[in-house]
Scaffold this active site. Structure first.
Site, PDB file in Angstrom:
ATOM      1  N   GLU A  85       0.837  -1.195   0.000  1.00  0.00           N
ATOM      2  CA  GLU A  85       0.000   0.000   0.000  1.00  0.00           C
ATOM      3  C   GLU A  85       0.874   1.247   0.000  1.00  0.00           C
ATOM      4  O   GLU A  85       1.919   1.260   0.630  1.00  0.00           O
ATOM      5  CB  GLU A  85      -0.785   0.071   1.316  1.00  0.00           C
ATOM      6  CG  GLU A  85      -2.023  -0.736   1.367  1.00  0.00           C
ATOM      7  CD  GLU A  85      -2.688  -0.618   2.756  1.00  0.00           C
ATOM      8  OE1 GLU A  85      -3.903  -0.704   2.801  1.00  0.00           O
ATOM      9  OE2 GLU A  85      -1.994  -0.435   3.763  1.00  0.00           O
ATOM     10  N   CYS A  98       3.565   8.281   1.539  1.00  0.00           N
ATOM     11  CA  CYS A  98       4.018   7.334   2.546  1.00  0.00           C
ATOM     12  C   CYS A  98       4.331   6.020   1.843  1.00  0.00           C
ATOM     13  O   CYS A  98       3.439   5.414   1.247  1.00  0.00           O
ATOM     14  CB  CYS A  98       2.907   7.163   3.588  1.00  0.00           C
ATOM     15  SG  CYS A  98       3.289   5.981   4.870  1.00  0.00           S
ATOM     16  N   CYS A 105       6.552  -7.138   8.033  1.00  0.00           N
ATOM     17  CA  CYS A 105       7.623  -6.628   8.904  1.00  0.00           C
ATOM     18  C   CYS A 105       7.921  -7.691   9.942  1.00  0.00           C
ATOM     19  O   CYS A 105       7.013  -8.369  10.415  1.00  0.00           O
ATOM     20  CB  CYS A 105       7.184  -5.339   9.597  1.00  0.00           C
ATOM     21  SG  CYS A 105       8.489  -4.594  10.609  1.00  0.00           S
ATOM     22  N   CYS A 109       6.079  -5.400  16.480  1.00  0.00           N
ATOM     23  CA  CYS A 109       5.500  -4.472  17.464  1.00  0.00           C
ATOM     24  C   CYS A 109       4.026  -4.828  17.687  1.00  0.00           C
ATOM     25  O   CYS A 109       3.282  -5.045  16.739  1.00  0.00           O
ATOM     26  CB  CYS A 109       5.634  -3.032  16.985  1.00  0.00           C
ATOM     27  SG  CYS A 109       7.336  -2.566  16.629  1.00  0.00           S
ATOM     28  N   CYS A 112       0.995  -2.792  16.156  1.00  0.00           N
ATOM     29  CA  CYS A 112       1.089  -2.484  14.729  1.00  0.00           C
ATOM     30  C   CYS A 112       0.453  -3.590  13.892  1.00  0.00           C
ATOM     31  O   CYS A 112       0.771  -4.759  14.049  1.00  0.00           O
ATOM     32  CB  CYS A 112       2.556  -2.303  14.350  1.00  0.00           C
ATOM     33  SG  CYS A 112       2.821  -2.147  12.586  1.00  0.00           S
ATOM     34  N   GLU A 156      10.170  -2.234   8.146  1.00  0.00           N
ATOM     35  CA  GLU A 156      11.198  -1.483   8.869  1.00  0.00           C
ATOM     36  C   GLU A 156      12.321  -1.163   7.878  1.00  0.00           C
ATOM     37  O   GLU A 156      13.062  -2.061   7.455  1.00  0.00           O
ATOM     38  CB  GLU A 156      11.702  -2.335  10.048  1.00  0.00           C
ATOM     39  CG  GLU A 156      12.995  -1.863  10.673  1.00  0.00           C
ATOM     40  CD  GLU A 156      12.982  -0.386  11.080  1.00  0.00           C
ATOM     41  OE1 GLU A 156      11.964   0.104  11.585  1.00  0.00           O
ATOM     42  OE2 GLU A 156      14.013   0.279  10.864  1.00  0.00           O
ATOM     43  N   SER A 187      11.548   6.549   8.961  1.00  0.00           N
ATOM     44  CA  SER A 187      11.138   6.239  10.324  1.00  0.00           C
ATOM     45  C   SER A 187      11.641   4.848  10.680  1.00  0.00           C
ATOM     46  O   SER A 187      11.437   3.897   9.935  1.00  0.00           O
ATOM     47  CB  SER A 187       9.604   6.276  10.402  1.00  0.00           C
ATOM     48  OG  SER A 187       9.168   5.815  11.668  1.00  0.00           O
ATOM     49  N   LEU A 210       9.943   5.760  19.352  1.00  0.00           N
ATOM     50  CA  LEU A 210      10.334   5.457  20.735  1.00  0.00           C
ATOM     51  C   LEU A 210       9.193   4.710  21.427  1.00  0.00           C
ATOM     52  O   LEU A 210       9.363   3.607  21.915  1.00  0.00           O
ATOM     53  CB  LEU A 210      10.689   6.758  21.462  1.00  0.00           C
ATOM     54  CG  LEU A 210      11.240   6.607  22.865  1.00  0.00           C
ATOM     55  CD1 LEU A 210      12.540   5.808  22.879  1.00  0.00           C
ATOM     56  CD2 LEU A 210      11.454   7.974  23.524  1.00  0.00           C
ATOM     57  N   CYS A 328      -5.158   2.882   8.904  1.00  0.00           N
ATOM     58  CA  CYS A 328      -5.267   1.540   9.475  1.00  0.00           C
ATOM     59  C   CYS A 328      -3.965   1.055  10.076  1.00  0.00           C
ATOM     60  O   CYS A 328      -3.453   0.023   9.735  1.00  0.00           O
ATOM     61  CB  CYS A 328      -5.763   0.560   8.428  1.00  0.00           C
ATOM     62  SG  CYS A 328      -4.649   0.420   7.036  1.00  0.00           S
TER      63      CYS A 328
HETATM   64  N1  SAH Z   1       8.946   0.431  10.874  1.00  0.00           N
HETATM   65  C1  SAH Z   1       9.090   1.836  10.982  1.00  0.00           C
HETATM   66  C2  SAH Z   1       8.252   2.621   9.995  1.00  0.00           C
HETATM   67  C3  SAH Z   1       6.859   2.126   9.747  1.00  0.00           C
HETATM   68  S1  SAH Z   1       5.756   2.279  11.100  1.00  0.00           S
HETATM   69  C4  SAH Z   1       8.786   2.280  12.402  1.00  0.00           C
HETATM   70  O1  SAH Z   1       8.272   1.490  13.178  1.00  0.00           O
HETATM   71  O2  SAH Z   1       9.116   3.419  12.726  1.00  0.00           O
HETATM   72  C5  SAH Z   1       5.446   4.045  11.105  1.00  0.00           C
HETATM   73  C6  SAH Z   1       4.903   4.556  12.412  1.00  0.00           C
HETATM   74  O3  SAH Z   1       3.583   4.044  12.635  1.00  0.00           O
HETATM   75  C7  SAH Z   1       5.728   4.177  13.626  1.00  0.00           C
HETATM   76  O4  SAH Z   1       6.022   5.322  14.388  1.00  0.00           O
HETATM   77  C8  SAH Z   1       4.801   3.253  14.398  1.00  0.00           C
HETATM   78  O5  SAH Z   1       5.064   3.344  15.785  1.00  0.00           O
HETATM   79  C9  SAH Z   1       3.437   3.790  14.009  1.00  0.00           C
HETATM   80  N2  SAH Z   1       2.334   2.844  14.205  1.00  0.00           N
HETATM   81  C10 SAH Z   1       2.337   1.526  13.978  1.00  0.00           C
HETATM   82  N3  SAH Z   1       1.132   0.994  14.302  1.00  0.00           N
HETATM   83  C11 SAH Z   1       0.362   2.011  14.726  1.00  0.00           C
HETATM   84  C12 SAH Z   1      -0.989   2.099  15.188  1.00  0.00           C
HETATM   85  N4  SAH Z   1      -1.778   1.031  15.266  1.00  0.00           N
HETATM   86  N5  SAH Z   1      -1.465   3.311  15.540  1.00  0.00           N
HETATM   87  C13 SAH Z   1      -0.673   4.409  15.446  1.00  0.00           C
HETATM   88  N6  SAH Z   1       0.599   4.391  15.008  1.00  0.00           N
HETATM   89  C14 SAH Z   1       1.113   3.192  14.654  1.00  0.00           C
HETATM   90 FE1  SF4 Z   2       7.417  -3.012  11.839  1.00  0.00          FE
HETATM   91 FE2  SF4 Z   2       7.268  -0.360  12.318  1.00  0.00          FE
HETATM   92 FE3  SF4 Z   2       5.118  -1.971  12.575  1.00  0.00          FE
HETATM   93 FE4  SF4 Z   2       7.084  -2.135  14.341  1.00  0.00          FE
HETATM   94  S1  SF4 Z   2       5.767  -0.353  13.991  1.00  0.00           S
HETATM   95  S2  SF4 Z   2       6.054  -3.880  13.376  1.00  0.00           S
HETATM   96  S3  SF4 Z   2       8.842  -1.790  13.048  1.00  0.00           S
HETATM   97  S4  SF4 Z   2       6.223  -1.520  10.714  1.00  0.00           S
END
Ligand code: SAH
Ligand code: SF4
Length: 341
Positions: A85, A98, A105, A109, A112, A156, A187, A210, A328
């Site tokens: 996407e 974006c 990934c 996390c 996510c 990532e 990011s 963070l 989403c």
């Molecule tokens: N992997 C990288 C970039 C992609 S995620 C990273 O983690 O930084 C981009 C951003 O989306 C990150 O800051 C992540 O913390 C945030 N993110 C992921 N899932 C989310 C959610 N459900 N609600 C809000 N932000 C989210």
């Molecule tokens: Fe991957 Fe970023 Fe999602 Fe963490 S927040 S699982 S690093 S895409």
């Protein structure tokens, strides 16, 4: 191929290297994929390009445009049928794309949606570049230009380091798409050994997820913290050389009763005291099956205010494209105030 690689290829095959610049302009500025139409090239070179290269192009499978704010989300199908996407986010004079760096990934996390789905594969450099080309083509029909890129889609970026860096080199090439690294943000979840290298090699802006202010909480929601705990991450952020007037963006997804407590504010103040940062609070975007909740708006504002009172620059990242589910988990939210200029 980067421009330099293309120049070398031409040299080795008996063509003058400057032809590479022309080819780049055809592909990335005139957005022409058929080498037979590269009319300022000699016929022999047009043939060579046609026979020796694939100039791939992806057609969006599906495009959705938000009636609320003009956010455009599209799906691209890759040759092996993986689907990724991308989202174009309009915001005043800015149009930010974006992009995804991986299909899935493996960082896992917990908050996510992509992380929950696991890892499929790395994207090739061209698959990252093509996301940009598709957006540029889309905007061109409306006489608009793409102004910014954020690597905040699926994946990532530092877990696909070589391909991401190569894609950035191609995207920033002046003979090509010519998007300045100052207008690109990567990011990362915090793959510590690669952060300085990325900034030195590309000059892009750095955003760091963070998301928690103590190791116990962070390890719970971000498994990568066990390998690269907060102290090691922050030490690197202190050392990394960023241009004057630029700041590192600290992303902090707010999860109700998990990382939005009073003691989180106190810890954040201590952790970030000596680092030139801007804090972006991102209220959690729920998805089906998520084990977290989004704090209510009042709590989010309160969290922001307390950090501002301690002297930090703190922004709340507004979600966009709510009506098309661009929000989403990954493909969400415009990055307000991400770029000072
Ligand atoms: N992997 C990288 C970039 C992609 S995620 C990273 O983690 O930084 C981009 C951003 O989306 C990150 O800051 C992540 O913390 C945030 N993110 C992921 N899932 C989310 C959610 N459900 N609600 C809000 N932000 C989210
Ligand atoms: Fe991957 Fe970023 Fe999602 Fe963490 S927040 S699982 S690093 S895409």
């Amino acid at each position: 191929m980067t421009l330099r690689e293309l120049r070398n290829f031409l040299k080795e095959n008996g063509f003058p290297p400057f032809r590479a610049n022309q080819i780049y302009r055809w592909i990335y500025q005139k957005l022409e994929n058929d080498p037979e139409k590269f009319t300022d090239l000699p016929l022999s070179l047009r043939k060579e390009v046609k026979n020796r290269f694939i100039i791939p192009s992806l057609k969006p499978l599906y495009i959705q445009r938000s009636k609320l704010d003009g956010t455009v989300k599209y799906l691209l199908q890759l040759p092996d049928r993986e689907i990724i996407e991308s989202v174009i986010i309009p915001d005043r004079e800015r149009r930010t794309l974006c992009v995804s760096s991986q299909a899935g990934c493996r960082m896992g996390c917990k908050f996510c949606y992509t992380g929950k789905g696991g890892w499929r594969r790395n994207l090739e450099p061209w698959e990252i570049v093509e996301q940009v080309v598709v957006a540029v083509k889309f905007l061109k029909r409306e006489n608009l230009r793409l102004t910014n890129i954020v690597f905040m889609g699926m994946g990532e970026p530092l877990d696909n380091y070589e391909n991401v860096v190569k894609a950035i080199k191609i995207i920033t090439e002046e003979e090509g798409l010519s998007i300045s690294p100052r207008r690109i943000s990567v990011s990362t979840v915090g793959i510590v050994p690669l952060i300085k290298k990325l900034i030195e090699e590309t000059g892009v802006n750095l955003s760091v997820s963070l998301n928690a202010a103590d190791n116990d909480t962070r390890s719970l929601i971000m498994p990568v913290n066990k390998k690269y705990p907060i102290e090691s991450l922050l030490q690197t952020l202190k050392e990394v050389e960023i241009p004057r007037r630029k700041r590192i963006v600290i992303e902090y997804v707010l999860l109700k009763n998990v990382n939005d407590r009073e003691k989180d504010i106190e810890n954040l103040k201590k952790l970030l005291r000596d680092i030139p940062v801007k804090i972006n609070l991102i209220p959690f975007n729920p998805f089906p099956g998520a084990e977290f909740e989004r704090p209510d708006d009042r709590a989010v504002l309160e969290f922001q205010r307390k950090l501002i009172d301690s002297g930090f620059s703190v922004f709340i990242r507004v979600s966009k494209g709510g009506d098309i589910l661009a929000a989403c988990g990954q493909l969400r939210g415009a990055v307000l105030n991400e770029f000072p200029d």
